[in-house]
Write an enzyme that holds these catalytic residues in place. Structure first.
Site, mmCIF file in Angstrom:
data_model
loop_
_atom_site.group_PDB
_atom_site.id
_atom_site.type_symbol
_atom_site.label_atom_id
_atom_site.label_comp_id
_atom_site.label_asym_id
_atom_site.label_seq_id
_atom_site.Cartn_x
_atom_site.Cartn_y
_atom_site.Cartn_z
ATOM 1 N N LYS A 67 34.296 47.603 45.668
ATOM 2 C CA LYS A 67 33.227 47.863 44.707
ATOM 3 C C LYS A 67 33.697 47.835 43.258
ATOM 4 O O LYS A 67 32.913 47.583 42.350
ATOM 5 C CB LYS A 67 32.584 49.221 45.009
ATOM 6 C CG LYS A 67 31.857 49.271 46.344
ATOM 7 C CD LYS A 67 31.295 50.665 46.601
ATOM 8 C CE LYS A 67 30.587 50.743 47.942
ATOM 9 N NZ LYS A 67 29.359 49.931 47.982
ATOM 10 N N SER A 179 19.759 46.559 48.356
ATOM 11 C CA SER A 179 20.406 47.696 49.013
ATOM 12 C C SER A 179 19.360 48.743 49.352
ATOM 13 O O SER A 179 18.516 49.078 48.514
ATOM 14 C CB SER A 179 21.465 48.316 48.101
ATOM 15 O OG SER A 179 21.922 49.541 48.646
ATOM 16 N N LYS A 221 20.555 38.442 45.869
ATOM 17 C CA LYS A 221 20.839 38.935 47.222
ATOM 18 C C LYS A 221 19.620 39.673 47.749
ATOM 19 O O LYS A 221 19.127 40.621 47.124
ATOM 20 C CB LYS A 221 22.055 39.862 47.221
ATOM 21 C CG LYS A 221 22.513 40.249 48.627
ATOM 22 C CD LYS A 221 23.890 40.876 48.609
ATOM 23 C CE LYS A 221 24.405 41.118 50.029
ATOM 24 N NZ LYS A 221 25.806 41.625 50.038
ATOM 25 N N ASN A 250 21.440 41.269 52.963
ATOM 26 C CA ASN A 250 22.036 42.597 52.845
ATOM 27 C C ASN A 250 21.892 43.330 54.180
ATOM 28 O O ASN A 250 21.586 42.726 55.203
ATOM 29 C CB ASN A 250 21.343 43.365 51.713
ATOM 30 C CG ASN A 250 22.265 44.323 50.976
ATOM 31 O OD1 ASN A 250 23.039 45.041 51.598
ATOM 32 N ND2 ASN A 250 22.172 44.339 49.665
#
Length: 341
Positions: A67, A179, A221, A250
């Site tokens: 990350k 996410s 994404k 994702n």
């Protein structure tokens, strides 16, 4: 038996997040001592040009594993064709409370609700610049997101800040709107919010292109939990706003395949083998709607070379790995690169 096969039982006795940090730290030390080549297979050289980027092969590292850009050089030594770092946010944030990562070993799955824990975009950019991989011209994408404290109505501001901060150092930039671990983030995939977001990003990108004299590829994404109407809408917007590639997908919030397992109903995003079918279906739908106008990066449930080939058959040009590395080890990178060669 590979070195990872020997180490995996010990790592799987630890808390997943603790094991994750220990494995990456050990890999860094082995790399610093020049030992890593003795434990990982020889990289596959299969040069590809993707969105103008010169990739060593078709297999990349997915965002989420590193990350903050703390492990770039060691990860590059595993043989990836390219790396994606992040998700990074404008300001540092701790993420969600622990425990926040759970293994579902029976099905080669992982549930995480990390919540974009990171040191902030400035710290990540500094680490990218300090890496030998970046200095030698390696392809590094930076994945950007919004801070948890930023209202969803102001999300575009965070993405524009992130875009400006990473533009000069990144080979490409990924906009992460999928996410499930940041409140309301997936609402950005709806038509009005996505159009507004992409419009803001497009304006900022145009200015940055003029400022730096180079047009950096921009990827989006998306989630695996979209219905056909959503996918068609997103495909249209990708074309309208000249997004260079789409990353599908994702993690999923779907739990029907794992609800009977210990930790199977934990909140968060499910990755690994259980997301494979959903991911492939989204890729197939995108391929149909995009009609080769925008390339697809396939990610989700790749645990073998055969899985990588399925992603390509569905419509992906290149793939990314994450959870598969945890269950199969670094040998998976070479296996998939050879399968796609």
């Amino acid at each position: 038996m590979s070195a990872y096969s020997f180490l995996r039982p010990a790592l799987f006795c630890l808390d997943p997040e603790q094991a994750h940090n220990l494995a990456l730290g050990s890999m860094d030390r082995a790399h610093a001592l020049g030992l890593l080549p003795h434990f990982v297979p020889k990289p596959v050289v299969d040069p590809q040009i993707f969105c103008g980027l010169h990739l060593r092969n078709r297999v990349g590292l997915a965002a989420g594993l590193d990350k903050d850009g703390k492990h770039i050089d060691a990860l590059a030594a595993l043989g990836f064709g390219f790396l994606e770092i992040g998700t990074v946010t404008p300001l540092p944030q701790p993420g969600n409370p622990k425990p926040r990562m759970f293994r579902l070993s029976e099905v080669d799955g992982i549930i995480n609700r990390m919540g974009f824990n990171n040191d902030g975009v400035d710290a990540c950019v500094a680490r990218v610049k300090a890496s030998r991989y970046w200095q030698s011209g390696g392809v590094i994408g930076l994945n950007i997101g919004k801070n948890a404290s930023t209202p969803i109505e102001a999300a575009a501001d965070d993405y524009v800040i992130g875009l400006k901060k990473v533009y000069a150092v990144s080979s490409y930039i990924t906009v992460n709107i999928s996410s499930p671990n940041t409140k309301n983030l997936r609402a950005l995939q709806g038509e009005d919010m996505l159009r507004s977001l992409l419009s803001s990003i497009q304006l900022a990108r145009t200015a940055l292109c003029d400022q730096h004299g180079v047009r950096k590829p921009l990827f989006l994404k998306i989630a695996p939990d979209l219905d056909p109407t959503d996918i068609r809408l997103i495909a249209d917007l990708l074309i309208e706003f000249e997004i260079d590639a789409v990353i599908a997908t994702n993690t999923t919030i779907e739990r029907s395949a794992v609800a009977h397992l210990e930790h199977g109903t934990e909140a968060g995003g499910l990755s690994g083998a259980p997301v494979r079918t959903l991911s492939n279906a989204v890729i197939e739908s995108l391929k149909q709607h995009l009609d080769n106008r925008i390339p697809i990066i396939g990610v989700g449930g790749i645990l073998s070379g055969e899985d990588a080939q399925e992603k390509r058959a569905a419509g992906a040009s290149v793939v990314q790995l994450y959870s598969g590395l945890i269950f199969k080890g670094p040998e998976l990178v070479r296996e998939c690169a050879l399968a796609l060669k």
